[in-house]
Design an enzyme around this catalytic site. Structure first.
Site, PDB file in Angstrom:
ATOM      1  N   LYS A  22       6.742 -12.562   3.465  1.00 32.41           N
ATOM      2  CA  LYS A  22       7.661 -11.418   3.572  1.00 32.41           C
ATOM      3  C   LYS A  22       9.077 -11.929   3.387  1.00 32.41           C
ATOM      4  O   LYS A  22       9.381 -13.085   3.707  1.00 32.41           O
ATOM      5  CB  LYS A  22       7.548 -10.763   4.955  1.00 32.41           C
ATOM      6  CG  LYS A  22       8.008  -9.322   4.979  1.00 32.41           C
ATOM      7  CD  LYS A  22       6.923  -8.411   4.434  1.00 32.41           C
ATOM      8  CE  LYS A  22       7.244  -6.960   4.564  1.00 32.41           C
ATOM      9  NZ  LYS A  22       6.075  -6.127   4.238  1.00 32.41           N
TER      10      LYS A  22
HETATM   11  P1  NAD Z   1      11.136   3.593   2.542  1.00 29.34           P
HETATM   12  O1  NAD Z   1      12.431   2.894   2.646  1.00 29.34           O
HETATM   13  O2  NAD Z   1      10.696   4.132   1.227  1.00 29.34           O
HETATM   14  O3  NAD Z   1      11.057   4.792   3.584  1.00 29.34           O
HETATM   15  C1  NAD Z   1      11.285   4.616   4.952  1.00 29.34           C
HETATM   16  C2  NAD Z   1      11.375   5.987   5.576  1.00 29.34           C
HETATM   17  O4  NAD Z   1      11.470   5.852   6.991  1.00 29.34           O
HETATM   18  C3  NAD Z   1      12.604   6.791   5.135  1.00 29.34           C
HETATM   19  O5  NAD Z   1      12.247   8.143   4.979  1.00 29.34           O
HETATM   20  C4  NAD Z   1      13.546   6.613   6.322  1.00 29.34           C
HETATM   21  O6  NAD Z   1      14.496   7.660   6.426  1.00 29.34           O
HETATM   22  C5  NAD Z   1      12.553   6.660   7.450  1.00 29.34           C
HETATM   23  N1  NAD Z   1      13.065   6.139   8.718  1.00 29.34           N
HETATM   24  C6  NAD Z   1      13.797   5.029   8.943  1.00 29.34           C
HETATM   25  N2  NAD Z   1      14.115   4.943  10.246  1.00 29.34           N
HETATM   26  C7  NAD Z   1      13.564   6.033  10.842  1.00 29.34           C
HETATM   27  C8  NAD Z   1      13.546   6.516  12.165  1.00 29.34           C
HETATM   28  N3  NAD Z   1      14.177   5.862  13.133  1.00 29.34           N
HETATM   29  N4  NAD Z   1      12.875   7.666  12.421  1.00 29.34           N
HETATM   30  C9  NAD Z   1      12.247   8.358  11.445  1.00 29.34           C
HETATM   31  N5  NAD Z   1      12.239   7.949  10.169  1.00 29.34           N
HETATM   32  C10 NAD Z   1      12.889   6.798   9.876  1.00 29.34           C
HETATM   33  O7  NAD Z   1      10.058   2.546   3.122  1.00 29.34           O
HETATM   34  P2  NAD Z   1       8.491   2.533   2.876  1.00 29.34           P
HETATM   35  O8  NAD Z   1       8.198   1.671   1.717  1.00 29.34           O
HETATM   36  O9  NAD Z   1       7.962   3.921   2.927  1.00 29.34           O
HETATM   37  O10 NAD Z   1       8.011   1.714   4.161  1.00 29.34           O
HETATM   38  C11 NAD Z   1       7.807   2.335   5.424  1.00 29.34           C
HETATM   39  C12 NAD Z   1       6.953   1.410   6.284  1.00 29.34           C
HETATM   40  O11 NAD Z   1       5.703   1.168   5.624  1.00 29.34           O
HETATM   41  C13 NAD Z   1       7.523   0.031   6.563  1.00 29.34           C
HETATM   42  O12 NAD Z   1       7.062  -0.387   7.824  1.00 29.34           O
HETATM   43  C14 NAD Z   1       6.885  -0.829   5.496  1.00 29.34           C
HETATM   44  O13 NAD Z   1       6.854  -2.193   5.871  1.00 29.34           O
HETATM   45  C15 NAD Z   1       5.515  -0.227   5.476  1.00 29.34           C
HETATM   46  N6  NAD Z   1       4.749  -0.473   4.259  1.00 29.34           N
HETATM   47  C16 NAD Z   1       5.234  -0.122   3.027  1.00 29.34           C
HETATM   48  C17 NAD Z   1       4.449  -0.340   1.904  1.00 29.34           C
HETATM   49  C18 NAD Z   1       4.882   0.101   0.529  1.00 29.34           C
HETATM   50  O14 NAD Z   1       4.101  -0.075  -0.420  1.00 29.34           O
HETATM   51  N7  NAD Z   1       6.058   0.678   0.358  1.00 29.34           N
HETATM   52  C19 NAD Z   1       3.198  -0.953   2.037  1.00 29.34           C
HETATM   53  C20 NAD Z   1       2.730  -1.280   3.299  1.00 29.34           C
HETATM   54  C21 NAD Z   1       3.516  -1.039   4.401  1.00 29.34           C
END
Ligand code: NAD
Length: 420
Positions: free
Chosen positions: A108
């Site tokens: 990561k």
């Molecule tokens: P992103 O940046 O596209 O979206 C994150 C979302 O969370 C946004 O809508 C943001 O406004 C919201 N957010 C942030 N803080 C918040 C809060 N306090 N309360 C409510 N909403 C809040 O990120 P993503 O890629 O969707 O990733 C989200 C999670 O999923 C992370 O933990 C990431 O590690 C995990 N993840 C992502 C992927 C991927 O392929 N993108 C894969 C596995 C895991």
């Protein structure tokens, strides 16, 4: 913010590991060996701002374990990024790739920058500076980053370009690229698609409910949350609440998810739910307590914690985000008979399609989206059934079973390599 984690990501990762290691009766020596990262890198990321001022951010790349294949894991741009968080997330990736049985290890990276504060030019510079500092430890057969919170396909395009300047054409050095640069059809939706597939399977097996009977709440409306909500709605579920960092919206009769997605992604918008006119707002403190069958935390670590867990009404929690449930909240949910599908299973769709993208790049061949989605479903549901069988065999929670299965595979790979 009231919904910030009450324990750190690293503490959550430690409890997850220890419980499974106990079930596996792992020796103290093996525990230390598996938990210790292979390599950690911490770098300066200097930036001249557009206004002429000068800032230096801190970047990290942690390579946790590579026994089963190249290190694999996203790059996060967030002001909360720190050494311990990146370590915990890298370790989570090791177990995720092992659990779904794809030939990768875990890694990561991140930069402690708020991408919302930067212009596109500034973001490009931060990305290029960061890559110029860590490129020696990256590579298609060494360490393969991907998007995570605050980064996207454009970030990956800059990484391919920057890495290629020093190492030659290497599309397989990152996944989650734009299609034009060797990205895979279906990658952008893959994590959300996986969350949807797992949520429907777990709802069928543990709640006895068909998609049309499900009421779902999704925290986070980014890549994971928005796509999961869209696909669940498409499958017939009723999405009753969604939120992002600016606030949330609730409608017990069901939200129009396609309209919400169009609102968030509109050209003249700021990419958030703020100001959405089509539903009643719900505060961050009330969000976890919304009446629903399935709760999907898909935003941040530690979102469900000791202070809000009692309000959770859902009978099924599907971890779209990494480490979104603290150990204390997890224990209370388990006691109440709420099934929690752990992150390393629930959100593995993204890394599975990253594996497809990486494979396609080596072949210089493009699969169809239908092919990608069909293979994703096969691999993910196999992992789901493997975990269900392990739960029975160990008489353990779904999280304990998933981690035991994954850690067992990593230990086995290390033993076979005999490289200690
Ligand atoms: P992103 O940046 O596209 O979206 C994150 C979302 O969370 C946004 O809508 C943001 O406004 C919201 N957010 C942030 N803080 C918040 C809060 N306090 N309360 C409510 N909403 C809040 O990120 P993503 O890629 O969707 O990733 C989200 C999670 O999923 C992370 O933990 C990431 O590690 C995990 N993840 C992502 C992927 C991927 O392929 N993108 C894969 C596995 C895991």
């Amino acid at each position: 913010m009231s919904d910030q984690p009450t324990v750190t990501a690293y503490e959550i990762a430690t409890v997850n590991f220890d419980r499974a290691a106990d079930l596996l009766d792992l020796s103290p020596e093996w525990r230390t060996m598996i938990r210790t990262p292979f390599r950690e890198m911490k770098v300066e990321v200097p930036l001249y701002r557009d206004d002429g001022s000068f800032t230096t951010f801190i970047g990290y790349r942690v390579q946790h374990n590579g026994a089963r294949g190249p290190f694999k894991g996203g790059i996060r741009f967030s002001p909360h990024v720190g050494e311990q968080e990146v370590k915990a997330l890298a370790e989570t990736m090791t177990y995720k790739t092992a659990l779904v049985d794809i030939p990768f290890g875990g890694g990561k990276g991140g930069v402690n920058v708020d991408p919302r504060d930067l212009t596109q030019r500034e973001l490009e510079h931060v990305t290029r500076r960061y890559v110029s500092r860590i490129h020696l430890i990256l590579g298609p057969n060494r360490d393969v980053p991907a998007p995570d919170m605050g980064t996207n396909a454009q970030t990956m395009a800059w990484i391919v370009d920057q890495y290629g300047r020093q190492h030659g054409y290497s599309p397989a050095v990152v996944t989650g690229k734009p299609l034009e640069l060797g990205g895979s059809p279906g990658r952008a939706q893959a994590t959300g698609r996986g969350v949807m597939l797992i949520a429907l399977a777990a709802a069928r097996d543990h709640l006895g409910k068909a998609p049309a009977d499900l009421r779902v709440a999704v925290q986070g409306f980014g890549n994971v949350g928005m796509n999961a909500a869209l696909l669940l709605a498409e499958a017939g579920a009723t999405v009753v609440a969604v939120s992002d960092h600016t606030g949330g919206f609730h409608n017990p009769g069901g939200l129009d998810v396609a309209e919400l997605a169009a609102y968030v992604t509109r050209d003249d918008g700021d990419g958030t739910l703020a100001g959405y006119p089509g539903a009643e707002p719900v505060g961050a403190d009330d969000f976890m307590g919304v009446d629903c069958d399935v709760l999907i935390p898909a935003a941040i670590e530690g979102a469900i914690h000791k202070d809000n867990v009692a309000s959770v009404q859902a009978r099924l929690v599907v971890e779209g985000a990494n480490l979104p449930v603290t150990p204390e909240a997890d224990r209370q949910l388990d006691e109440r008979g709420v099934l929690v599908v752990p992150d390393i299973l629930a959100n593995a769709g993204g890394v599975i399609v990253s594996y497809f993208e990486w494979s396609q790049n080596f072949q210089q061949y493009r699969w169809s989206e239908a092919d990608v989605n069909e293979r994703l479903e096969r691999i993910l549901l196999k992992a789901y059934h493997d975990v269900a069988a392990k739960m029975k065999a160990l008489d353990a929670s779904m999280r304990e079973a998933a981690f035991a299965l994954a850690i067992g595979r990593v230990v086995s790979a290390e033993e076979l390599r005999g490289s200690l």
